[in-house]
Design an enzyme around this catalytic site. Sequence first.
Site, PDB file in Angstrom:
ATOM      1  CG  MET A  31      -1.897  -1.201   1.173  1.00  0.00           C
ATOM      2  SD  MET A  31      -3.463  -0.941   2.005  1.00  0.00           S
ATOM      3  CE  MET A  31      -2.912  -0.711   3.667  1.00  0.00           C
ATOM      4  CG  LEU A  34       7.202   1.319  -0.982  1.00  0.00           C
ATOM      5  CD1 LEU A  34       7.934   1.128  -2.309  1.00  0.00           C
ATOM      6  CD2 LEU A  34       6.326   0.114  -0.682  1.00  0.00           C
ATOM      7  CG  HIS A  35       8.415  -0.012   5.932  1.00  0.00           C
ATOM      8  ND1 HIS A  35       8.665  -1.365   5.975  1.00  0.00           N
ATOM      9  CD2 HIS A  35       7.082   0.136   6.118  1.00  0.00           C
ATOM     10  CE1 HIS A  35       7.541  -2.010   6.217  1.00  0.00           C
ATOM     11  NE2 HIS A  35       6.549  -1.127   6.284  1.00  0.00           N
ATOM     12  CG  HIS A  38       6.917  -2.323   1.952  1.00  0.00           C
ATOM     13  ND1 HIS A  38       6.827  -1.142   2.657  1.00  0.00           N
ATOM     14  CD2 HIS A  38       5.699  -2.899   2.021  1.00  0.00           C
ATOM     15  CE1 HIS A  38       5.609  -1.006   3.123  1.00  0.00           C
ATOM     16  NE2 HIS A  38       4.894  -2.054   2.770  1.00  0.00           N
ATOM     17  CE  LYS A 151       3.845  -4.658  10.201  1.00  0.00           C
ATOM     18  NZ  LYS A 151       2.364  -4.537  10.227  1.00  0.00           N
ATOM     19  CG  ASP A 152       0.830  -7.358   8.162  1.00  0.00           C
ATOM     20  OD1 ASP A 152       0.231  -6.805   9.087  1.00  0.00           O
ATOM     21  OD2 ASP A 152       1.633  -6.743   7.411  1.00  0.00           O
ATOM     22  CD  GLN A 155      -1.901  -8.809   4.328  1.00  0.00           C
ATOM     23  OE1 GLN A 155      -2.797  -7.995   4.353  1.00  0.00           O
ATOM     24  NE2 GLN A 155      -0.648  -8.481   4.072  1.00  0.00           N
ATOM     25  CB  SER A 187       4.159  -0.931  10.621  1.00  0.00           C
ATOM     26  OG  SER A 187       2.883  -0.398  10.322  1.00  0.00           O
TER      27      SER A 187
HETATM   28  O1  PAF Z   1      -0.216  -5.735   3.610  1.00  0.00           O
HETATM   29  C1  PAF Z   1      -0.639  -4.827   2.890  1.00  0.00           C
HETATM   30  O2  PAF Z   1       0.015  -3.814   2.680  1.00  0.00           O
HETATM   31  C2  PAF Z   1      -2.005  -4.954   2.236  1.00  0.00           C
HETATM   32  O3  PAF Z   1      -2.896  -5.615   3.059  1.00  0.00           O
HETATM   33  C3  PAF Z   1      -1.973  -5.615   0.841  1.00  0.00           C
HETATM   34  C4  PAF Z   1      -1.475  -7.046   0.903  1.00  0.00           C
HETATM   35  C5  PAF Z   1      -1.063  -4.816  -0.080  1.00  0.00           C
HETATM   36  C6  PAF Z   1      -3.370  -5.644   0.225  1.00  0.00           C
HETATM   37  O4  PAF Z   1      -3.896  -4.354   0.068  1.00  0.00           O
END
Ligand code: PAF
Length: 279
Positions: A31, A34-35, A38, A151-152, A155, A187
């Site tokens: 999203m 960026l850090h 990513h 961290k997620d 997800q 984050s």
């Molecule tokens: O982890 C994220 O930044 C978001 O949930 C993702 C995977 C890009 C989906 O929008």
Amino acid sequence: MIVKKNVSSIEQYLKQRRVNLRKKIAFIPTMGALHEGHLSLIKLAKDKGRYVIVSIYVNPSQFAPNEDFSKYPRTLKSDLEKLRKISVDLVFTPVTKDISEYTHQKYSFKTFGLEKKLCGKFRPNHYLGVSEIVLKFLSIINPDFAYFGEKDYQQYIFIERIVKQTILKTKIIMGKTIRNKDGLALSSRNKYLSEKEKNIAKYIYKYLKQSRLLIKKGQLISTVLKKQEDDMLKLGFSKIEYLEVKDSNLRKSNLPHNKSRIFIAAKINNIRLIDNILI
Ligand code: PAF
């Protein structure tokens, strides 16, 4: 580095690009803002010699009306600079109208209730919003690999489980949590923290490590977590949404084993931070 802004142009571009591409395609959805977290996922893919595609899109459907969608950091120009510097091959920066009008073949899948646990209790439609956009991206790009951060973890495991049930061939890979020098998990939302709040936030990791140690020494999980929660509230956290030990499938775990993790979501004022560590 090529930047594509709409679905038809990236589809068209990839159709041609794939013809002579002798590399596997790796996809890192983001999203933006960026850090190093990513960038570490991108490096994982680059180190394997993959053709790397990054998406930057703040997905409205994964935010509840009371959440931070409108103030979520949007830093496209500097994000693109960072991606250019590390030689990402292709960046996809769709706009909402275009991506929301894109429909792919409907996939049917079971979620095993994973979207209702941990963060899902506090963000009821979050994971359905995430899966909707990720499945769209995977349908458009059709990568061999897609990378998600540890961290997620919720997800990661949610996406991994549902993608396996579809005809998509993408392998879902988890990259390690990257922390700052104080241990705070990186984050995009850390940008909301003042210096004072950062000094509180660093205790998330310190306490997770302390709890892990006590659990490993044989103390009761419930006792350890209760103490951690009390200590964190005293220290200045405004709320602990959850602090739980779960196994790798997010089932409640009363006994630690090598795949269980301690999961936490904690708030400082209204800033919500999550983290987890393996026991
Ligand atoms: O982890 C994220 O930044 C978001 O949930 C993702 C995977 C890009 C989906 O929008």
